[in-house]
Design a protein around this motif. Structure first.
Motif, mmCIF file in Angstrom:
data_model
loop_
_atom_site.group_PDB
_atom_site.id
_atom_site.type_symbol
_atom_site.label_atom_id
_atom_site.label_comp_id
_atom_site.label_asym_id
_atom_site.label_seq_id
_atom_site.Cartn_x
_atom_site.Cartn_y
_atom_site.Cartn_z
ATOM 1 N N PHE A 110 60.852 63.896 -56.870
ATOM 2 C CA PHE A 110 60.054 62.794 -55.763
ATOM 3 C C PHE A 110 60.514 61.785 -56.195
ATOM 4 O O PHE A 110 60.065 60.775 -55.089
ATOM 5 N N ARG A 111 59.829 61.211 -56.630
ATOM 6 C CA ARG A 111 59.184 60.290 -58.189
ATOM 7 C C ARG A 111 60.818 59.479 -57.596
ATOM 8 O O ARG A 111 60.461 58.060 -57.932
ATOM 9 N N LEU A 147 65.602 70.737 -51.689
ATOM 10 C CA LEU A 147 65.201 69.688 -51.463
ATOM 11 C C LEU A 147 65.954 68.902 -51.633
ATOM 12 O O LEU A 147 66.106 67.686 -50.864
ATOM 13 N N VAL A 204 48.689 66.691 -46.230
ATOM 14 C CA VAL A 204 49.677 66.651 -47.035
ATOM 15 C C VAL A 204 51.150 66.877 -45.896
ATOM 16 O O VAL A 204 52.030 66.780 -46.439
ATOM 17 N N SER A 205 50.677 67.352 -45.016
ATOM 18 C CA SER A 205 51.779 67.432 -44.204
ATOM 19 C C SER A 205 52.217 66.240 -43.701
ATOM 20 O O SER A 205 53.229 66.304 -42.759
ATOM 21 N N ALA A 206 51.854 64.410 -44.226
ATOM 22 C CA ALA A 206 53.021 63.654 -43.477
ATOM 23 C C ALA A 206 52.854 63.206 -45.065
ATOM 24 O O ALA A 206 53.872 62.442 -45.178
ATOM 25 N N MET A 207 53.699 64.093 -46.314
ATOM 26 C CA MET A 207 54.102 64.301 -47.494
ATOM 27 C C MET A 207 55.443 63.966 -47.477
ATOM 28 O O MET A 207 56.019 64.773 -46.577
ATOM 29 N N PRO A 208 56.168 63.296 -48.415
ATOM 30 C CA PRO A 208 57.299 64.340 -48.787
ATOM 31 C C PRO A 208 57.210 65.758 -49.254
ATOM 32 O O PRO A 208 56.291 66.217 -49.586
ATOM 33 N N ALA A 209 57.628 66.498 -48.610
ATOM 34 C CA ALA A 209 57.678 68.409 -49.265
ATOM 35 C C ALA A 209 57.790 68.107 -50.800
ATOM 36 O O ALA A 209 57.393 69.254 -50.982
ATOM 37 N N ALA A 210 58.756 68.054 -51.369
ATOM 38 C CA ALA A 210 58.724 68.118 -52.637
ATOM 39 C C ALA A 210 57.061 68.058 -53.521
ATOM 40 O O ALA A 210 56.953 68.892 -54.552
ATOM 41 N N ALA A 211 56.891 66.365 -53.456
ATOM 42 C CA ALA A 211 55.542 65.983 -53.240
ATOM 43 C C ALA A 211 54.634 67.210 -53.697
ATOM 44 O O ALA A 211 53.872 67.690 -54.103
ATOM 45 N N VAL A 264 54.052 58.530 -52.358
ATOM 46 C CA VAL A 264 53.033 58.606 -52.962
ATOM 47 C C VAL A 264 52.548 57.277 -54.036
ATOM 48 O O VAL A 264 51.664 57.921 -54.990
ATOM 49 N N ALA A 285 60.148 56.790 -55.814
ATOM 50 C CA ALA A 285 59.813 56.315 -54.651
ATOM 51 C C ALA A 285 59.018 56.127 -53.709
ATOM 52 O O ALA A 285 58.394 56.401 -53.962
ATOM 53 N N PHE A 325 54.736 69.946 -55.679
ATOM 54 C CA PHE A 325 54.040 69.825 -56.265
ATOM 55 C C PHE A 325 52.682 69.693 -56.726
ATOM 56 O O PHE A 325 52.241 70.321 -57.374
ATOM 57 N N PHE A 326 51.988 69.126 -56.146
ATOM 58 C CA PHE A 326 51.188 69.348 -56.219
ATOM 59 C C PHE A 326 49.842 70.329 -55.760
ATOM 60 O O PHE A 326 49.345 70.428 -56.656
ATOM 61 N N PRO A 337 64.887 67.479 -47.494
ATOM 62 C CA PRO A 337 63.723 68.007 -46.956
ATOM 63 C C PRO A 337 62.562 67.341 -47.828
ATOM 64 O O PRO A 337 61.815 67.462 -47.619
ATOM 65 N N GLY A 338 63.271 67.798 -49.388
ATOM 66 C CA GLY A 338 62.152 67.693 -50.480
ATOM 67 C C GLY A 338 61.799 65.983 -50.303
ATOM 68 O O GLY A 338 60.761 66.116 -50.651
ATOM 69 N N LEU A 339 62.396 64.795 -49.052
ATOM 70 C CA LEU A 339 61.782 64.102 -48.976
ATOM 71 C C LEU A 339 61.323 63.754 -47.495
ATOM 72 O O LEU A 339 60.087 62.213 -47.387
ATOM 73 N N LEU A 340 60.836 64.598 -46.715
ATOM 74 C CA LEU A 340 60.558 64.852 -45.140
ATOM 75 C C LEU A 340 59.598 65.348 -45.705
ATOM 76 O O LEU A 340 58.687 66.165 -46.357
ATOM 77 N N PRO A 341 57.971 65.395 -44.346
ATOM 78 C CA PRO A 341 57.128 66.097 -44.185
ATOM 79 C C PRO A 341 57.606 67.181 -44.092
ATOM 80 O O PRO A 341 58.774 67.414 -44.104
ATOM 81 N N PRO A 342 56.542 68.222 -44.522
ATOM 82 C CA PRO A 342 57.496 70.062 -43.732
ATOM 83 C C PRO A 342 57.437 70.494 -42.326
ATOM 84 O O PRO A 342 56.448 69.063 -41.917
#
Lengths: 514, 346
Positions: A62-63, A90, B61-68, B7, B4, B71-72, A401-406
């Motif tokens: 994601f970075r 993702l 955490v709900s405002a973060m990219p899901a992949a981040a 984060v 990206a 990972f966390f 999806p990995g870059l969007l909020p869950p």
């Protein structure tokens, strides 16, 4: 000078992992790096990439990945690709499908039987009802599951472009999933690796093999589908006819799949002339291929797989014998010897004898093979075709999806008409990508209709619910009372469904959001 | 490739941010005494680095990219007993209720720190815990205001050269005047106060000095205090702690925003299953393999030394990956490295 190459993120295993696709990716990246600024995202940060290609921790992808980034996934049917499957979910992108059957990969990923049944339902809804019931209720799981559930639907749906290695594989996907789901599938053949192959005499000296023997080679993991049984029987027949040869298997045995060594005991002539090397690295594999006169690469049944070993042998100008089936049928008739699927033992024995006797024919096949490898299977050409697919896929926008909020979990109630059209397929479609707890209202207009439906195809819920869905609670909301705002049973419905009647189900749906 | 969005913390990063946080920590401690800190700025953890103690967590955490976020979720704290704070109300409640945590220690003012908007559920928990809230992002303070409308806001501003960081401290109205006075007094004692607060009713402003140069130990983190992904629970013999990595091959440690001037890291590895795990070790910083040196103590122990980049990123994850894990002789765990502590040097 400014580097104008676009970045390309590649999710793939790499050497030293003992994995044919890791080797494939390494060779492909050697060429792709001239077209892209390549970075490999891998679960082994010690992986060996070609010079100029960076390796990064895939868990932190994601970075570096943005919505518009170019992403390529290399996926195969073994444990080393679990992280690629997760990354595809993702960060969708172009995916190369190396194995047309991925049941084993999904099985490795699933925790317990229910998530696997969910994936089977997603892959082949009509078959899953029967095979899911057999597996869950009767403990019956056979090789048929691996053949029937190819588990490609998710890959097709999530990717912006799909690469397969044969027209057979593409046609199979089209037949199973339809034209719309497969319109982004392209065929790029498995390249012939551009490795420096040693001369035959040099290779034999290096490996301690006799300079003048007729050497037949096989390679790779020894699986049942590679038909070592047919090969050994045919070679024993040839030896019994007085033809002298040596058989070398350059690869690892998998006794749990097919025990080559113990089966070899049945063939005394062949046993005396056989060498099984165990796993060999790329250099050693090249040496064994160079050292041989004839390479055997049979498959039956075939699921459309390609063979890296075969591509190497073609590049080395060796005569190869293959089964006339699936993707192997697409190889030019003048470049390899095709064995008919029926009666392969006799056909193989005849072919080996004939090629042993007629060296001019043997070498003609080898020369044609080399020409085919140098043109159609040329690595530079394959890399350019990869570039075409990757660039074309950039036009197919897909959310990552990995870059969007869950996605926030909602407490909304799914609704499905409960009349005559109610079927397991419609219910499965209504559940869609739902996993975890959910509520479903089967809407009926009267108690009479509920009773008729229940009696007409009893037991109604057992028939309707897929095997991966557990029933946690059932409530009957009498349609006749639904209009009465004082009816306490209406409290379980959200305001937007007030006044509806039917059967309200609370379900636990297994699966990983396929 | 650039990192990206989504984060990185807002405002200054690297040395200025680390130095400002260190000064903020010193300032707060002097003004209000011992603090029980909940630092919601993971992975930067700027204030926690300054206090060298506290609970790490995520502000939303709900405002973060899901992949981040995914990972966390892998990271563990408190010797491996808990996940990070901020991932779910049930787990969060358990973390705050853990009587071994600093949050439960008596005699300390509870303080939460964030650099981004805080999830309303967490704000409610903080209010129930009577915690003060320090926000580096004034926008985040605005978002928090409706949830914490009964609190007063003190504006704090730190300047270092051309860099400035705005903070808002939310605290009960009855204490606001006293705390403001205490902060002004502490700033005076530290010799960092900019202007006379009596003349300027707005923000208290501190002029921060750059860190002094020198080669010295800046921080030491024992195994039991590591925030990590890819290890078992920490073990101890008295005050000596260690943690075995595994079953995954890649062990990751969240170091947060490092102290200003940090130049290199030393990881004390006091045991491995076999020597090749050290020989073929790979070190990573924020997911990118980096060179490292081994200061070998024996076949199976060594200091792993990693030089840090200049400028330092806002937050740092140090990874150590072994080629394979080994089955422990007695037991069922698959083991990589036995880590005793990490040290950060200027």
């Amino acid at each position: 000078m400014t580097d104008r190459r676009s970045p390309l993120n590649v999710f793939t295993p790499l050497p030293p992992e003992k994995n044919g696709i890791a080797d494939y990716s390494s060779i492909l990246l050697e060429e792709l790096r001239s077209l892209y600024d390549c970075t490999v995202l891998c679960d082994d940060c010690g992986a060996i990439a070609p010079p100029g290609v960076g390796v990064r921790d895939q868990a932190q992808a994601f970075r570096w990945i943005a919505p518009e980034s170019r992403v390529l996934h290399q996926i195969g049917n073994n444990r080393g690709h679990l992280f690629v499957l997760e990354a595809l979910r993702l960060f969708p992108g172009v995916v190369t499908i190396h194995d047309i059957g991925l049941f084993y990969l999904y099985e490795l990923e699933a925790r317990g039987i229910d998530p696997m049944l969910a994936q089977m339902m997603h892959s082949s809804p009509r078959l899953a009802a029967v095979y899911g019931r057999h597996w869950k209720r009767m403990g019956m799981k056979t090789a048929a599951n691996y053949a029937l559930f190819d588990m490609q639907r998710e890959l097709l749906a999530r990717s912006t472009g799909v690469i397969v290695h044969s027209h057979f594989a593409k046609a199979k996907l089209q037949a199973l999933y339809g034209a719309e789901a497969t319109r982004h599938v392209s065929v790029i053949p498995h390249f012939a690796p551009p490795a420096e192959m040693p001369e035959r005499a040099v290779a034999r000296q290096k490996l301690g093999l006799p300079a003048d023997a007729f050497i037949v080679a096989t390679s790779g993991f020894a699986t049942r589908a590679k038909r070592f049984d047919w090969m050994m029987e045919a070679l024993e027949q040839v030896l019994a006819e007085g033809v002298e040869l040596i058989w070398i298997h350059a690869g690892e045995e998998r006794p749990h799949e097919y025990d080559v060594s113990s089966q070899l005991e049945r063939y005394p002539l062949l046993r005396e002339r056989t060498r099984i090397t165990g796993y060999v690295d790329e250099d050693a594999l090249n040496a064994y291929i160079s050292a041989c006169d004839l390479l055997l690469n049979l498959r039956f049944p075939s699921v459309g797989e390609s063979s890296g070993t075969l591509a190497r042998a073609l590049a080395a100008g060796r005569c190869c014998v293959v089964s006339d089936t699936a993707a192997y049928r697409e190889l030019p008739r003048e470049a390899v010897v095709h064995l008919p699927v029926l009666d392969q033992v006799r056909s193989l024995a005849c072919a080996v004898s004939a090629l042993h006797r007629d060296r001019e024919l043997l070498h003609a096949f080898g020369a044609n093979a080399r020409r085919y490898a140098e043109t159609e299977l040329n690595i530079a050409s394959v890399a350019r075709r990869y570039r075409d697919v990757i660039e074309e896929s950039q036009g197919r926008a897909v959310a990552r999806p990995g870059l969007l909020p869950p996605r926030a979990k909602t407490n909304s109630v799914l609704v499905l008409d409960g009349g005559a059209d109610l079927s397991p397929q419609r219910l499965a479609a209504a559940l869609g990508e739902v996993t975890g707890s959910c509520s479903l209202l089967l809407k009926f207009s009267s108690m009479q209709e509920i009773i008729a439906s229940s009696l007409g195809d009893a037991p109604l819920l057992a028939r309707l619910l897929p095997e991966h869905v557990a029933l946690a609670d059932v409530r009957i909301l009498a349609p006749e009372d639904a209009a009465n705002s004082n009816d306490p049973s209406q409290d379980v419905l959200p305001p937007e469904l007030a006044g509806r009647g039917g059967i309200l189900l609370r379900l636990e749906v297994a699966g990983s959001a396929a | 490739m650039s990192e990206a969005a989504g984060v990185a913390p807002p405002g200054p990063t690297g040395v200025p941010a680390a130095q400002m946080s260190r000064v903020m920590g010193t300032w707060l401690a002097r003004a209000i005494g011992p603090v029980a800190l909940l630092d919601l700025s993971f992975p930067a953890l700027n204030l926690m680095g300054a206090f060298r103690d506290g609970l790490p967590g995520l502000s939303d955490v709900s405002a973060m990219p899901a992949a981040a976020g995914a990972f966390f979720r892998r990271f563990r704290i408190a010797g491996g007993r808990h996940p990070l704070f901020g991932l779910g109300s049930a787990e969060d409640a358990a973390i705050l209720a853990d009587d071994r945590s600093i949050w439960s220690a008596g005699g300390r003012q509870r303080l939460a720190y964030a650099e981004a908007p805080v999830h309303p559920g967490i704000l409610r928990q903080l209010r129930e815990a009577e915690s003060w809230l320090l926000l580096r992002d004034p926008g985040a303070a605005m978002l928090a205001a409706p949830e914490l409308s009964e609190l007063d806001a003190l504006r704090l501003r730190l300047c270092l050269g051309e860099h400035a960081a705005e903070h808002v401290l939310l605290l009960p109205a009855r204490e606001a005047a006293g705390v403001r006075h205490g902060l002004a007094e502490a700033a005076r004692q530290l010799g960092l106060l900019e202007g006379d607060p009596e003349d300027r009713p707005g923000a208290l402003e501190l002029r921060v000095q750059p860190p002094p140069p020198g080669v010295h130990l800046l921080a030491e983190v024992p195994a039991a205090a590591l925030i990590h992904d890819g290890a078992y629970r920490s073990e101890a013999d008295g005050g000596y702690t260690w943690v075995w990595t595994g079953p995954a091959r890649h062990f990751r440690m969240a170091l947060g925003g490092l102290p200003a001037g940090a130049g290199w890291i030393k990881v004390a590895v006091i045991g491995v299953g076999k020597a090749s795990q050290l020989d073929r070790l790979v070190a990573t910083l924020n997911g990118v393999p980096v060179p490292h040196r081994l200061e070998r103590w024996s076949e199976t122990s060594a200091a792993v030394i990693v030089d840090l980049p200049d400028p330092l990123p806002g937050s740092l994850l140090l990874g150590l990956a072994v080629p394979e894990t080994m089955q422990e002789p007695e037991g069922s765990r698959r083991l990589g490295l036995c880590v005793h502590k990490i040290e950060i040097f200027a």
